[in-house]
Design a protein around this motif. Structure first.
Motif, mmCIF file in Angstrom:
data_model
loop_
_atom_site.group_PDB
_atom_site.id
_atom_site.type_symbol
_atom_site.label_atom_id
_atom_site.label_comp_id
_atom_site.label_asym_id
_atom_site.label_seq_id
_atom_site.Cartn_x
_atom_site.Cartn_y
_atom_site.Cartn_z
ATOM 1 N N SER A 1 13.236 119.062 -44.292
ATOM 2 C CA SER A 1 12.883 117.954 -45.210
ATOM 3 C C SER A 1 12.872 117.002 -45.553
ATOM 4 N N ARG A 2 13.975 116.518 -45.366
ATOM 5 C CA ARG A 2 13.961 114.635 -46.212
ATOM 6 C C ARG A 2 13.955 113.611 -44.745
ATOM 7 N N ALA A 3 14.944 114.059 -43.847
ATOM 8 C CA ALA A 3 14.542 113.494 -42.572
ATOM 9 C C ALA A 3 12.866 113.653 -42.830
ATOM 10 N N GLU A 4 11.898 114.394 -42.232
ATOM 11 C CA GLU A 4 11.253 114.531 -42.717
ATOM 12 C C GLU A 4 9.372 113.723 -43.277
ATOM 13 N N ASN A 5 10.360 113.401 -44.797
ATOM 14 C CA ASN A 5 9.874 112.550 -45.799
ATOM 15 C C ASN A 5 10.154 110.627 -44.938
ATOM 16 N N MET A 6 11.246 111.182 -44.983
ATOM 17 C CA MET A 6 12.197 109.193 -44.841
ATOM 18 C C MET A 6 11.309 108.907 -43.169
ATOM 19 N N GLU A 7 10.582 109.718 -42.943
ATOM 20 C CA GLU A 7 10.229 109.254 -41.127
ATOM 21 C C GLU A 7 8.767 108.340 -41.137
ATOM 22 N N ILE A 8 8.071 109.625 -42.453
ATOM 23 C CA ILE A 8 6.666 109.020 -42.477
ATOM 24 C C ILE A 8 6.917 108.156 -43.656
ATOM 25 N N ALA A 9 7.346 107.954 -44.362
ATOM 26 C CA ALA A 9 8.107 106.686 -44.968
ATOM 27 C C ALA A 9 7.983 105.274 -44.030
ATOM 28 N N THR A 10 8.774 105.444 -43.257
ATOM 29 C CA THR A 10 9.243 104.588 -42.398
ATOM 30 C C THR A 10 7.825 104.359 -41.602
ATOM 31 N N GLN A 11 7.324 105.196 -40.714
ATOM 32 C CA GLN A 11 6.696 104.429 -40.170
ATOM 33 C C GLN A 11 5.499 104.300 -41.159
ATOM 34 N N GLN A 12 5.218 104.191 -42.150
ATOM 35 C CA GLN A 12 3.517 103.833 -42.657
ATOM 36 C C GLN A 12 4.737 102.137 -42.413
ATOM 37 N N VAL A 13 5.221 101.937 -43.221
ATOM 38 C CA VAL A 13 6.407 100.457 -43.274
ATOM 39 C C VAL A 13 6.137 100.157 -42.158
ATOM 40 N N MET A 14 6.351 100.513 -40.713
ATOM 41 C CA MET A 14 6.757 99.937 -39.520
ATOM 42 C C MET A 14 5.409 100.194 -39.072
ATOM 43 N N GLY A 15 4.328 100.038 -39.279
ATOM 44 C CA GLY A 15 3.673 100.148 -39.305
ATOM 45 C C GLY A 15 2.608 98.825 -39.308
ATOM 46 N N SER B 1 18.592 112.535 -43.205
ATOM 47 C CA SER B 1 19.028 113.537 -42.636
ATOM 48 C C SER B 1 20.404 114.132 -43.216
ATOM 49 N N ARG B 2 21.331 113.584 -42.850
ATOM 50 C CA ARG B 2 22.531 113.919 -43.347
ATOM 51 C C ARG B 2 22.756 113.887 -44.941
ATOM 52 N N LYS B 3 22.379 113.256 -45.388
ATOM 53 C CA LYS B 3 21.836 113.222 -47.487
ATOM 54 C C LYS B 3 21.354 114.671 -47.067
ATOM 55 N N GLY B 4 20.659 115.363 -46.859
ATOM 56 C CA GLY B 4 19.872 116.351 -46.977
ATOM 57 C C GLY B 4 20.532 117.928 -46.424
ATOM 58 N N ARG B 5 21.360 117.585 -45.811
ATOM 59 C CA ARG B 5 22.571 118.903 -44.982
ATOM 60 C C ARG B 5 23.504 118.714 -46.116
ATOM 61 N N PHE B 6 24.270 117.027 -47.161
ATOM 62 C CA PHE B 6 25.220 117.309 -47.688
ATOM 63 C C PHE B 6 24.864 117.891 -49.027
ATOM 64 N N GLU B 7 23.752 117.781 -49.742
ATOM 65 C CA GLU B 7 22.679 118.009 -51.322
ATOM 66 C C GLU B 7 23.013 119.474 -51.199
ATOM 67 N N ALA B 8 22.709 120.318 -49.534
ATOM 68 C CA ALA B 8 22.379 121.215 -49.568
ATOM 69 C C ALA B 8 23.742 122.174 -49.472
ATOM 70 N N MET B 9 25.084 121.603 -49.023
ATOM 71 C CA MET B 9 26.264 122.177 -48.766
ATOM 72 C C MET B 9 26.939 121.719 -50.793
ATOM 73 N N ARG B 10 26.821 120.384 -51.025
ATOM 74 C CA ARG B 10 27.763 120.855 -52.794
ATOM 75 C C ARG B 10 26.462 121.236 -54.189
ATOM 76 N N ASN B 11 24.999 121.791 -53.235
ATOM 77 C CA ASN B 11 24.050 121.776 -54.291
ATOM 78 C C ASN B 11 24.881 123.762 -54.204
ATOM 79 N N GLU B 12 23.647 124.208 -53.593
ATOM 80 C CA GLU B 12 22.901 125.354 -52.955
ATOM 81 C C GLU B 12 24.126 126.516 -52.301
ATOM 82 N N LEU C 1 28.230 117.375 -35.816
ATOM 83 C CA LEU C 1 27.050 117.534 -35.262
ATOM 84 C C LEU C 1 26.374 116.349 -36.377
ATOM 85 N N ASP C 2 26.290 116.171 -36.722
ATOM 86 C CA ASP C 2 25.078 115.068 -37.447
ATOM 87 C C ASP C 2 26.008 113.721 -37.101
ATOM 88 N N GLU C 3 27.038 113.804 -37.251
ATOM 89 C CA GLU C 3 27.699 111.812 -36.550
ATOM 90 C C GLU C 3 26.821 111.664 -35.761
#
Length: 566
Positions: free
Chosen positions: A68-82, A154-165, A446-448
């Motif tokens: 979810s985090r990676a997709e949102n960031m991809e959409i945002a960066t694609q807009q900027v990169m375009g 993506s890594r931040k999202g995984r870390f949030e899942a580990m640290r929270n939920e 894996l994330d490395e």
């Protein structure tokens, strides 16, 4: 490493993947064949199944956060990169034209024209061409930046899942029959909240959550040093007390091997299956987009003929309706394809988990020493469906995925909440903490590489696509003009337009082929990265919980490759 360095690194290891995957499949087939002839007792089987299902739920949570985090960031960066890519190209060409105002440059071009008369007429295109090539260099740097942001998200999202939920080790607990029954009873009494329904809707949605757009752009701009440090500290704690030279008891060795085998098998199965599915979806939708563009052009042309036949006098309708109708079809298909592609990995993971649960022996541990002499006549390979069959199946899979989330999604949320009220024994909690720690260690490894390789390959594809698409459009325009002349003897404008439409559609093809090629490369890069990560974790001692060893841990095991006596 830069995006091209990552791409080079991936290509270096790519030839090894097929053999590695084949070995994995053979090992798994031998294990399943062994279990057919040597079934484990029911108590052990149920414990292993519970462990596997707990792991599947945890992986689903981590993957959802990460994706979810990676997709949102991809959409945002694609807009900027375009915008950035377009500005860079215009700036490069513009600066090239400006350099021609400099006397030394003009003089040099004149000398070149006199020396080489055949190319002299094109000499003033050289500075803007050099400027364009310079802009490509800037775009490479920007694509590298965008890829790093997507990897970080993506890594931040995984870390949030580990640290929270997933911070409560109870999420990884192996429950007995009585505890499972109590969990279901507690879950049934938990009321369904708006937040639960909202979470399910978000999982089923293929749209960017606009409520988070501000934080996404803030994260894209900032360095987030504090979050990086927190992840480093978290990873250090996971590896605290590791001592690979320490003598291990038979029990600690067995537990480590169980966790290792289960994690590696499930992670590899889910990852490969979801990537294969996502790749097939992307290839199918890219083909449909190309077809929709051709179909849109054809519909626009037919609409134009209809407007003329009806003798419509309105200039706006005559001039723009064919473009609106034809363009609407192409845009509509593109939007639909984007939504299907966004959900593809989720649907692929869902189907992979369902496939794993069809054979519960996938969760059961068998020491590899016991399967060395097992013979497997044939390893079953899933047949890849044809294009049209897959298209039909793709629609069914999406419906099934959404229906499952709507019916079982809320129940799973309630089950997770109910776990907090389940009393665990000291041994159950210890086992849960170990599996939790080992799961986190595996996914951090894996994330490395996985996201970094995949996003870098995608970025290389974006960079390559610029000259490929421009060359395609230039060739298409030339082809269109040539076809237009062939179609008419008197230079009829309408027939010339037909030729230009055909040329424009042909000009799109190189870009589509480039996208298809790099889509495949991106998926292969992720698989290769997973191979490298799992190979780095192939020593079972990396799965030992050194901070909570059993009492006889200082006594060397008599046979470290045997299973714990039942």
């Amino acid at each position: 490493m830069g995006i091209f360095s990552d791409y080079k690194a991936y290509k270096k290891y790519e030839p090894q993947y097929a053999l590695w995957k084949d070995d994995k499949d053979k090992s798994e087939a031998k294990k399943l064949e062994y279990l057919k002839k040597n079934p484990v007792d029911e108590k052990t089987k149920q414990e292993e199944i519970q462990r596997g299902k707990a792991l599947l739920r945890a992986i689903d949570v981590m993957d959802e956060y990460s994706q979810s985090r990676a997709e949102n960031m991809e959409i945002a960066t694609q807009q900027v990169m375009g915008v950035a890519n377009t500005l860079a190209q215009y700036a490069g060409v513009g600066l090239g034209f400006l350099t021609m105002l400099l006397p030394p440059v003009r003089k040099g071009l004149d000398v070149l024209g006199n020396k080489f008369p055949k190319i002299g007429r094109y000499r003033f295109l050289i500075p803007p061409a050099i400027g364009f090539l310079a802009s490509i260099g800037a775009i490479v740097s920007m694509q590298g930046w965008a890829a790093s942001k997507e990897v970080g998200a993506s890594r931040k999202g995984r870390f949030e899942a580990m640290r929270n939920e997933l911070s409560d080790p109870k999420n990884f607990a192996v429950l007995n029959e009585e505890q499972v029954k109590k969990q279901e009873e507690i879950a049934a009494k938990i009321p369904t909240t708006k937040d639960m329904k909202k979470g399910i809707r978000a999982k089923n949605s293929s749209l960017l959550n606009l409520a988070n757009i501000g934080s996404i752009y803030k994260e894209m701009i900032g360095q987030d040093v504090e979050d990086y440090k927190a992840r480093e500290e978290f990873d250090k704690k996971l590896h605290a007390g590791e001592d690979f030279k320490k003598e291990l008891s038979e029990k600690d060795t067995l537990q480590a091997k169980k966790d290792q085998q289960l994690l590696h098998n499930i992670v590899e199965k889910i990852d490969t299956a979801s990537q294969d599915y996502a790749e097939n979806v992307e290839l199918a939708t890219q083909t449909l987009i190309s077809a929709s563009m051709a179909g849109g052009g054809l519909v626009g042309w037919v609409t134009n003929l209809v407007v003329k036949a009806m003798k419509v006098q309105n200039k706006f309708v005559k001039g723009f309706l064919p473009f609106i109708v034809g363009g609407g079809i192409a845009i509509g298909f593109s939007m639909w394809a984007a939504s299907i592609q966004k959900q593809a990995s989720r649907v692929g993971r869902f189907l992979a988990k369902k496939d794993i649960e069809k054979n519960l022996d996938n969760f059961i541990y068998v020491d590899e020493e016991k399967t060395k002499d097992v013979r497997v006549e044939k390893i079953e390979k899933k047949e890849k469906p044809g294009f049209f069959k897959f298209m039909i199946q793709m629609f069914k899979d999406n419906r099934e995925f959404k229906k499952y989330n709507e019916t079982e999604g809320v129940k799973n949320i309630k089950r997770s909440k109910a776990l907090k009220d389940i009393e665990l024994t000291e041994e159950q909690l210890k086992d849960a903490k170990r599996l939790q720690k080992n799961t986190f260690k595996t996914f951090n490894k894996l994330d490395e590489k996985s996201q970094q390789y995949a996003e870098s390959v995608e970025a290389v594809g974006e960079v390559v696509n610029i000259p490929v698409s421009l060359a395609g459009m230039a060739a298409g325009t030339a082809l269109g003009g040539y076809i237009g002349k062939l179609l008419t003897k008197q230079g009829s404008a309408s027939r010339i337009k037909v030729g230009m439409v055909i040329g424009a559609l042909a000009g799109i093809i190189p870009g589509v082929i480039n996208n298809i090629y790099f889509t495949k490369e991106q998926k292969k890069a992720s698989r290769v990265a997973h191979m490298l990560a799992l190979d780095e974790m192939k020593d079972y001692k990396k799965y030992v919980d050194y901070e909570n060893l059993s009492e006889d841990s200082n006594k060397p095991a008599k046979n470290t490759k045997s299973e714990e006596k039942k």
